[in-house]
Design a protein around this motif. Structure first.
Motif: not given
Length: 65
Positions: A29-30, A32-37, A45, A52
């Motif tokens: 899930s993390l 996926r969030e990184l990829d969205d950003v 990534r 971060c």
């Protein structure tokens, strides 16, 4: 640490010099969030993970407990 919520702002790329490879296991899930950003900001990534970690270390407070 200050109780106000600070934003994590992604600035234009800076060159940091020598780099080394580090491996880490992250929850899907993390990632996926990184990829969205990454898609929204045009960053990789890897760049986001570095940003971060840099932010976290600069804003780190070690508890005395």
């Amino acid at each position: 640490m200050d109780e106000k919520k600070e934003k994590f702002v992604v600035h234009p790329r800076k060159l940091y010099g020598e780099s080394k490879v580090v491996s880490a296991r992250l929850p899907a899930s993390l990632i996926r969030e990184l990829d969205d950003v990454a898609i929204k900001t045009g960053r990789t990534r890897n760049e986001l993970i570095s940003l971060c970690i840099h932010y976290a270390l600069k804003n780190l407070e070690i508890s005395k407990d």
